[in-house]
Design an enzyme around this catalytic site. Structure first.
Site, PDB file in Angstrom:
ATOM      1  N   GLU A 142      -3.627  10.124   2.861  1.00 36.22           N
ATOM      2  CA  GLU A 142      -4.871  10.203   3.610  1.00 36.22           C
ATOM      3  C   GLU A 142      -5.050  11.631   4.121  1.00 36.22           C
ATOM      4  O   GLU A 142      -4.126  12.209   4.697  1.00 36.22           O
ATOM      5  CB  GLU A 142      -4.878   9.227   4.781  1.00 36.22           C
ATOM      6  CG  GLU A 142      -4.950   7.779   4.346  1.00 36.22           C
ATOM      7  CD  GLU A 142      -4.918   6.816   5.527  1.00 36.22           C
ATOM      8  OE1 GLU A 142      -5.769   5.910   5.564  1.00 36.22           O
ATOM      9  OE2 GLU A 142      -4.047   6.975   6.392  1.00 36.22           O
TER      10      GLU A 142
ATOM     11  N   GLU B  27       0.836  -1.194   0.000  1.00 38.47           N
ATOM     12  CA  GLU B  27       0.000   0.000   0.000  1.00 38.47           C
ATOM     13  C   GLU B  27       0.877   1.253   0.000  1.00 38.47           C
ATOM     14  O   GLU B  27       1.928   1.279   0.630  1.00 38.47           O
ATOM     15  CB  GLU B  27      -0.913  -0.002   1.230  1.00 38.47           C
ATOM     16  CG  GLU B  27      -2.136   0.876   1.101  1.00 38.47           C
ATOM     17  CD  GLU B  27      -3.193   0.558   2.151  1.00 38.47           C
ATOM     18  OE1 GLU B  27      -3.532   1.489   2.909  1.00 38.47           O
ATOM     19  OE2 GLU B  27      -3.656  -0.603   2.220  1.00 38.47           O
TER      20      GLU B  27
ATOM     21  N   ASP C 220      -0.065   5.369   0.536  1.00 34.85           N
ATOM     22  CA  ASP C 220      -1.233   6.149   0.926  1.00 34.85           C
ATOM     23  C   ASP C 220      -1.003   7.651   0.996  1.00 34.85           C
ATOM     24  O   ASP C 220      -0.001   8.105   1.561  1.00 34.85           O
ATOM     25  CB  ASP C 220      -1.700   5.751   2.341  1.00 34.85           C
ATOM     26  CG  ASP C 220      -2.121   4.311   2.447  1.00 34.85           C
ATOM     27  OD1 ASP C 220      -2.448   3.721   1.412  1.00 34.85           O
ATOM     28  OD2 ASP C 220      -2.132   3.781   3.575  1.00 34.85           O
TER      29      ASP C 220
END
Length: 336
Positions: free
Chosen positions: A117, A113, A115
């Site tokens: 955010e 992953e 990310d």
């Protein structure tokens, strides 16, 4: 123009800011921008996903019923991925907007992953950005960083980009690198190395997103709408049924960055020294010694230690007023 009525110092500031903005625009127009139907499909949310401008702009909304999201039609092994995003305004506590890559639907126990955010906040407080990476399911390690911004991300669109290669991952905001992760031998499979899809979502993160869950989503202010445009998918698409190729023959482009330039590095170091509020590399509570891939910067370390002496310095927490960097400060913006 308002700048023309100010003194020489502010004229210089305006000139440099114009140069900074133009650099971001060059990056946006140098890469092919695709419509939603060309590269994405709806992930969830029913009519909480709405397309505009012939599919070139997408609105994702969160209400009491559901959040919403979309996902790329293809898996990618390395590339440059970008979107211009405008976040919801006003009271956004508990709201999470995510722009990220993952293969958790394929590799449930050892997923990768990368990310971005965006964590909402109570009225009068700023949105915060969190970046993170996982490799081979290494979720327990934790490689989070959090930052404030020099602008209000709910006022207008800003470009958020991920460069992912075999040897590095770079996160960008408006073409300014804010984080660089270089692959080290000791990281092993913790460095993301399997094909991933690109996702964009908005959802209720009340349990953790704002002050550890102290402030929750208030649906009196719903719907919360995140707007996406300038969608860029520039990478090596991989057929999930076939054996994963190495993608050595990916078409190159002069518009794709190959790393952090000297000028960008100055901007990145300036950003991190002023706007980073958390980095796992300096977290003395979680790690007695920094993980091997961490590159320690004394300016970053000193700022974080003064910001939170318990987490970043092993000292006692003081309850005095913390120094706050205002977005309106010209000095902060100009050195970026």
């Amino acid at each position: 123009m308002a700048c023309s009525y100010l003194g020489p110092c502010f004229l210089l500031i305006c000139s440099l800011l114009a140069l900074f903005v133009s650099g971001s625009q060059i990056q946006r127009t140098s890469l092919p921008i695709i419509s939603f139907d060309e590269g994405y499909t709806q992930l969830f949310g029913d009519d909480n996903l709405v397309m505009y401008r012939d599919g070139k702009r997408v609105h994702l909304s969160l209400d009491e019923r559901t959040g919403s999201g979309f996902v790329s039609q293809d898996l990618y092994l390395h590339g440059y991925f970008s979107a211009s995003i405008k976040l919801p305004a006003d009271y956004t506590a508990g709201v999470v907007v995510a722009f990220y890559m993952s293969n958790g639907d394929i590799f449930e126990k050892n997923h990768d992953e990368i990310d971005f955010e965006f964590l909402g906040n109570i009225r009068g407080k700023d949105w915060r950005i969190q970046t993170n990476i996982y490799g081979n399911g290494s979720t327990s390690a934790g490689r989070e960083e959090r930052y404030s911004l020099w602008f209000d991300p709910s006022d207008d669109f800003h470009q958020y980009s991920i460069l992912w290669t075999n040897s590095q991952i770079i996160f960008y905001v408006d073409n300014i690198p804010i984080r660089e992760v270089k692959r080290t031998e000791s990281m092993g499979a913790d460095f993301p190395s399997k094909p991933m899809s690109l996702y964009a979502t908005i959802w209720d993160g009340s349990d953790w997103a704002t002050n550890g869950g102290k402030y929750r989503v208030n649906y009196k202010y719903a719907p919360y709408v995140a707007e996406f445009s300038d969608l860029v998918l520039h990478g090596c698409a991989v057929d999930p049924v076939e054996q994963f190729p190495r993608c050595d023959n990916t078409e190159s482009s002069q518009a794709i960055p190959t790393g952090v330039t000297p000028v960008q590095r100055i901007k990145m170091e300036s950003f991190r020294a002023k706007f980073m509020t958390y980095s796992y590399c300096y977290d003395r509570v979680r790690y007695r010694a920094p993980p091997s891939e961490c590159v320690i910067n004394t300016k970053e370390a000193d700022r974080l230690k003064s910001y939170d002496p318990v987490t970043f310095g092993g000292g006692r927490r003081h309850h005095g007023k913390r120094h706050h960097h205002s977005r309106s400060s010209h000095a902060e913006v100009i050195s970026i």
